[in-house]
Structures are given as structure tokens and as C-alpha cells.
Scaffold this active site. Structure first.
Site, PDB file in Angstrom:
ATOM      1  N   LYS A 286     -67.069-114.335 -61.242  1.00 23.06           N
ATOM      2  CA  LYS A 286     -65.799-114.421 -60.521  1.00 23.06           C
ATOM      3  C   LYS A 286     -66.050-114.534 -59.021  1.00 23.06           C
ATOM      4  O   LYS A 286     -67.083-114.066 -58.536  1.00 23.06           O
ATOM      5  CB  LYS A 286     -64.985-113.133 -60.761  1.00 23.06           C
ATOM      6  CG  LYS A 286     -64.382-113.001 -62.130  1.00 23.06           C
ATOM      7  CD  LYS A 286     -63.579-111.709 -62.220  1.00 23.06           C
ATOM      8  CE  LYS A 286     -62.964-111.537 -63.593  1.00 23.06           C
ATOM      9  NZ  LYS A 286     -61.972-112.556 -63.953  1.00 23.06           N
ATOM     10  N   ARG A 360     -61.267-111.435 -75.152  1.00 17.16           N
ATOM     11  CA  ARG A 360     -60.983-111.910 -76.514  1.00 17.16           C
ATOM     12  C   ARG A 360     -62.225-111.808 -77.385  1.00 17.16           C
ATOM     13  O   ARG A 360     -62.121-111.668 -78.608  1.00 17.16           O
ATOM     14  CB  ARG A 360     -60.423-113.344 -76.459  1.00 17.16           C
ATOM     15  CG  ARG A 360     -61.336-114.350 -75.844  1.00 17.16           C
ATOM     16  CD  ARG A 360     -60.620-115.598 -75.358  1.00 17.16           C
ATOM     17  NE  ARG A 360     -59.924-115.397 -74.091  1.00 17.16           N
ATOM     18  CZ  ARG A 360     -59.184-116.308 -73.486  1.00 17.16           C
ATOM     19  NH1 ARG A 360     -59.022-117.511 -74.025  1.00 17.16           N
ATOM     20  NH2 ARG A 360     -58.601-116.054 -72.335  1.00 17.16           N
TER      21      ARG A 360
HETATM   22  N1  BES Z   1     -60.035-109.622 -66.961  1.00 21.82           N
HETATM   23  C1  BES Z   1     -59.718-110.973 -66.793  1.00 21.82           C
HETATM   24  C2  BES Z   1     -58.225-111.243 -66.692  1.00 21.82           C
HETATM   25  C3  BES Z   1     -57.505-110.692 -65.499  1.00 21.82           C
HETATM   26  C4  BES Z   1     -57.274-111.477 -64.397  1.00 21.82           C
HETATM   27  C5  BES Z   1     -56.990-109.401 -65.521  1.00 21.82           C
HETATM   28  C6  BES Z   1     -56.557-110.980 -63.324  1.00 21.82           C
HETATM   29  C7  BES Z   1     -56.291-108.902 -64.445  1.00 21.82           C
HETATM   30  C8  BES Z   1     -56.066-109.700 -63.360  1.00 21.82           C
HETATM   31  C9  BES Z   1     -60.238-111.793 -67.968  1.00 21.82           C
HETATM   32  O1  BES Z   1     -61.390-111.328 -68.560  1.00 21.82           O
HETATM   33  C10 BES Z   1     -60.533-113.165 -67.455  1.00 21.82           C
HETATM   34  O2  BES Z   1     -61.331-113.288 -66.573  1.00 21.82           O
HETATM   35  N2  BES Z   1     -59.869-114.167 -68.015  1.00 21.82           N
HETATM   36  C11 BES Z   1     -60.057-115.510 -67.608  1.00 21.82           C
HETATM   37  C12 BES Z   1     -59.972-116.395 -68.830  1.00 21.82           C
HETATM   38  C13 BES Z   1     -60.337-117.832 -68.598  1.00 21.82           C
HETATM   39  C14 BES Z   1     -61.792-117.944 -68.213  1.00 21.82           C
HETATM   40  C15 BES Z   1     -60.059-118.607 -69.856  1.00 21.82           C
HETATM   41  C16 BES Z   1     -58.967-115.876 -66.605  1.00 21.82           C
HETATM   42  O3  BES Z   1     -57.833-115.441 -66.752  1.00 21.82           O
HETATM   43  O4  BES Z   1     -59.277-116.575 -65.652  1.00 21.82           O
HETATM   44 ZN    ZN Z   2     -63.157-111.953 -67.591  1.00 17.99          ZN
END
Ligand code: BES
Ligand code: ZN
Ligand code: ZN
Length: 512
Positions: A286, A360
Site C-alpha cells: 500500500k 477474502r
Molecule cells: N483492508 C483493506 C480494505 C480497507 C481499505 C479497509 C480502506 C479500510 C479502509 C483490504 O485488505 C484491501 O486492501 N482491499 C483492496 C482490495 C483490492 C486490491 C481488490 C482495496 O480495497 O483496495
Molecule cells: Zn489489503
């Protein structure tokens, strides 16, 4: 922080010796419960309830000293807004605002006068519960790591030692007292969840969460069959949890707690939570801006523990299985990578296209484990997607599932509890999003409807058990404070799920 005590008693406001006596006020009205004290104070309440300093607008607060004219030292007025625009959560928020005001004014206690339930189109039980819940959530704060004495002393100075609910004549005392009891349990369990979710990942590891679960099990006599550590999780067949864990030095844990009400014919519900103690994204790392917020990625797991705590205190008439899949998601030489294929607990395979869609992945093991126990329903809570925050903000959670009746029950529990949801569609057309060319499913969608792609992957692992998934990425924590909530974890999940269980109705049969 010392705990705020909660009391209930029957008392007439005009005879109360409260340090601060708080009334809830609709715009332009003197509440029925305040008439007696208003008479005693020569119409002062009426005068203040409609002055240039206070109009009774939503969440307005006004305090005035009674200067010995009544046995209560101060009167506090808390605005509920216009009567015709009232919605129940406004009462919780008002109680929170009143409690925070008292605390920050260094008052040590606050006495809330129960409004006449019929004026709120409610009942004594709900009104008492709402006030206690709101006040406890309101005064919560997380300042664990302060070490400077001056600051600690300042915080100590601003602690509300007790709140009291008083019911005057004409209010059903039994109901009100019962409401106070439920509100206190829910407020405390939600705040316990907040403590877990707010904890930094270096302090609360997956193993640490499993230890918290063990403490809960001991306290409430729950069955604890948690599986903790790399070897044990691998041996148990949690291939998906192990894949996400492979980049982390911390051990993973699959927390499994069971609460039994002692009745075999009672419904059995599984609650499942995402427990990523820290989500760096892994190899699909990230951006660093805001990454610290990803300590909150264990909010689903934290809610599971809060729910087990509340259900035990309330002695709910259901059987509950609480499952939380816990690990960090970290990059390293041993981390799982885009392109990898992972074999899950169910035997199904997932192609990893983005290691940041790890929620997931771990939930595939947790949900398959839950389904293998053949519960009547599964409810999962996960901070799953950033896209749900774009779509719905921090007001409601995304609600998706495979059973209309369960979706409705949870939606209604959301409205009632103040932890609201909004349904997103799960048409079969969306199955395309998770089709993989080389494995059974892939862990990212097609760049649209992200929350639904996530839920579609989860659906593959629940084996037709009635199921609802709550995407709580927007509701689990606030980046800025809101009325009644300080910044940080909200404890979302505890109140909506407990409400669902309290109101549980056997699910209507659906054609498959
Ligand atoms: N933990 C994150 C989602 C999240 C984002 C929670 C902002 C709280 C605030 C999750 O694991 C994630 O990173 N999801 C990705 C999925 C994508 C790569 C398909 C996302 O939402 O960008
Ligand atoms: Zn994530
Ligand atoms: Zn995540």
C-alpha cells in the site's frame, strides 16, 4: 482510565440531589419530565429551554446552576432537535454529547432523567438502553500510551465516574431497569471491541488476540478450540490463512469460541471476523500515506470477541460460534505473491492477483470452517474493501448475502441498533468477477463493484448456509470524531449483531 459506573433508580427529578440533572429537550418544548422542577425553579427551565443560548436544536447542550433553588445543583438541557424529525439514534447521540459535556466540564457524575417514552414514540426499555449505550460510547477514549504525568493528571481530572438513569412516576420501572442493564452490557462490550481494534499491531498480535479470546472463554465458560501458531494452522489445513501469514514473523491464529445457551433446539449462528492485525498490502504494498490506519484491519475479529462477550453477559437464547482468522499481511522474502495459487481449507483453490486483497483469502478458510459446523446462519464482518467507503462512506456498512430473510433481519437490526447497513446486489452476473483461468476463483474483480466482487469470492466458501457479509471498512473506525464518537475504532458490529440475535426469527425457507 477508571470505568464509568452506571446506576438506575426511581426518583422524582424535583427531589433529586444530583450534581447535574440532565433533561432531553425537543426544540421549543419543556419535556414532561421537567415540569416539576420547572415549577420549583419558578419557570427557569422553560425560560432556558427557549433562550438565545439554547433552542433545543439537535445535540445542543446548556447547563445552568440552580443556586440552591432545587436540591439538584445544576440542570443540563440536551437538545433532541425538532420533534417531527426525531429518529431514535438521536437520543443515543444526545446522551453521548451530554455525558461528554459533563466529563469535559470535570463534573464527576451525571444523572439523566428518562424522557417520557411516548414522547419519543418508544418504550421505557429502549429509551433507558439507548441513553446508557450512548453515554458509555460517548465517554470512551483511547489514551493507553500516555506517560507524561501532567497529561495523565489532566485526563484523570476529566473522567466521568458515574452516570445514573432516573425514572419518575409513570415510567415502567422494571422495563427501564432492564433497558439500563442491556445498554450497559452493549456499551461495555462495544468499548471492549474498540480497545482491541484501536490497539497498535506491535502491542496486539494475532497470538495476543487469541490470548484475549482465551481470557473471554475463561471468564464466561465458553468452549475455546482456537488454533494458534504456524505449525498448528498448517496442520489444520488453513492454507489460505497460511499464505497471507507467510510474509509475517508473527504467528497466525484461527480463534474459535462457542457459547451455548443450553438448549439444543435453539438456533446456532456463526459470527466470523477478519482479523488482519496490520495490512501493509504485502508484496502489492500500500502507499505509506494512511497506512497506520491498517491496524484497524482487525476490526471484524475484534467485533467477534465483543459479540461473544455481550452474548454471554446477556445469556442470549441462541447458540453462537465465534470465529476470527488472524494474521498480519506483510511483505518479505517468504511472503505470498501475485500469481500464486493457494489451496484453502475447503479444498478449493484461489489465484492471487493482488496480495492486498487478503481479507477474502483468510475468510475463505474461516467461512468454510464455519459452514462445516452446519449453523443455521453465518454473519461475517470484515474491513474488506476501500471501494465500499467510496460507495457508502462511514454512515452505513455494505450488506451482501444469499438469503433475503436474513438480509432483512440484519438490515432491521441495523436500523434499530444505530449500526446501519445498506444492501448491495449479488446477482449471479457478478460471478464473472471472480472467475480464474487457472484456479477455482481469483482474489480480485474486474475493477468495478469492488465490494460485490469481494462478497462473491466469500460466497463460494459458505456452502449454501444462509449468510450475510458486512463490509465494515467505512464504519469500523472514524478518521475524524463524530457526535458521540471519538476518532478511532467505533466497535461496529457488536450492537447490530446482538440486536439480530435478540430479535432472531427462524429463517423462511427459500427455493434454491
Ligand atoms: N483492508 C483493506 C480494505 C480497507 C481499505 C479497509 C480502506 C479500510 C479502509 C483490504 O485488505 C484491501 O486492501 N482491499 C483492496 C482490495 C483490492 C486490491 C481488490 C482495496 O480495497 O483496495
Ligand atoms: Zn489489503
Ligand atoms: Zn485488509
Amino acid at each position: 482510565m477508571t470505568e464509568t459506573k452506571v446506576h438506575f433508580r426511581k426518583e422524582e427529578p424535583e427531589k433529586s440531589e444530583a450534581e447535574t440533572l440532565a433533561f432531553f429537550v425537543f426544540e421549543g418544548e419543556v419535556p414532561g419530565a421537567a415540569r416539576g422542577i420547572d415549577a420549583k425553579l419558578g419557570g427557569e427551565v422553560k425560560k432556558h429551554a427557549d433562550s438565545d443560548k439554547f433552542k433545543g436544536k439537535g445535540l445542543e447542550v446548556f447547563v445552568h446552576h440552580t443556586l440552591g433553588k432545587s436540591s439538584a445543583k445544576r440542570v443540563m438541557l440536551i437538545g433532541l432537535g425538532k420533534k417531527e424529525e426525531f429518529f431514535f439514534d438521536q437520543l443515543r447521540r444526545a446522551a453521548a454529547i451530554g455525558a461528554i459535556y459533563a466529563r469535559d466540564s470535570t463534573f464527576k457524575s451525571a444523572v439523566f432523567v428518562l424522557p417520557n417514552p411516548s414522547e419519543l414514540k418508544s418504550d421505557a426499555r429502549s429509551v433507558a438502553r439507548g441513553i446508557v449505550e450512548g453515554a458509555l460510547l460517548g465517554v470512551y477514549r483511547y489514551a493507553e500510551f500516555k506517560t507524561e504525568q501532567k497529561e495523565i493528571d489532566e485526563l484523570k481530572e476529566k473522567e466521568l465516574k458515574e452516570i445514573t438513569i432516573i425514572a419518575s412516576n409513570g415510567i415502567n420501572e422494571k422495563e427501564a431497569e432492564e433497558g439500563k442493564r442491556i445498554g450497559e452490557i452493549l456499551g461495555r462490550s462495544a468499548n471492549y471491541t474498540r480497545d482491541l481494534a484501536n490497539a497498535p499491531s506491535n502491542i496486539l498480535t494475532p497470538r495476543g488476540l487469541a490470548e484475549k479470546a482465551a481470557e473471554l472463554a475463561k471468564m464466561h465458560g465458553l468452549k475455546n478450540s482456537s488454533i494458534v501458531g504456524k505449525e498448528a494452522c498448517k496442520k489444520a489445513g488453513f492454507g489460505a490463512l497460511m499464505a497471507v501469514n507467510s510474509g509475517s514473523d508473527q504467528d497466525p491464529a484461527m480463534i474459535v469460541l462457542e457459547y451455548s445457551c443450553g438448549k439444543k433446539d435453539a438456533p446456532t449462528i456463526a459470527v466470523v471476523g477478519k482479523g488482519i492485525n496490520f495490512d501493509s498490502g504485502g508484496i502489492s504494498i500500500k502507499p505509506s500515506k494512511g497506512m497506520e490506519l491498517m491496524k484497524h484491519d482487525k476490526s471484524g475479529a475484534s467485533a467477534v470477541l465483543g459479540i461473544m462477550d455481550a452474548a454471554s453477559h446477556l445469556k442470549l437464547d441462541v447458540n453462537l460460534i465465534g470465529i476470527a482468522a488472524c494474521t498480519e499481511n506483510m511483505p518479505s522474502g517468504s511472503a505470498y505473491k501475485p500469481g500464486d495459487v493457494v489451496k484453502t481449507y475447503s479444498g478449493k483453490t484461489i489465484e492471487i492477483l493482488n496480495t492486498d486483497a487478503e481479507g477474502r483469502v483468510i475468510l475463505s478458510d474461516a467461512l468454510a470452517l464455519a459452514a462445516s459446523k452446519k449453523p443455521d446462519a453465518i454473519i461475517d464482518m470484515a474491513t474488506l474493501t476501500g471501494a465500499v467507503v467510496i460507495a457508502l462512506g462511514s454512515i452505513v456498512s455494505g450488506e451482501m448475502g444469499n438469503n433475503k430473510d436474513l438480509l432483512k433481519q440484519i438490515f432491521e437490526a441495523g436500523e434499530k441498533s444505530g449500526e446501519r447497513t445498506w444492501e448491495l446486489p449479488m446477482y449471479a452476473d457478478y460471478n464473472e468477477h471472480v472467475k480464474s483461468t487457472i484456479a477455482d476463483v481469483k482474489n480480485v474483480g474486474i475493477g468495478e463493484a469492488g465490494p460485490i466482487s469481494g462478497a462473491k469470492l466469500l460466497e463460494k466458501f459458505i456452502e449454501k448456509v444462509p449468510w450475510v457479509h458486512l463490509d465494515i471498512a467505512g464504519t469500523a473506525y472514524y478518521e475524524k470524531e463524530k457526535p458521540g464518537f471519538c476518532l478511532g475504532a467505533t466497535g461496529y458490529g457488536v450492537r447490530i449483531v446482538i440486536q439480530t440475535l435478540m430479535d432472531w426469527k427462524e429463517l423462511k425457507k427459500e427455493k434454491k
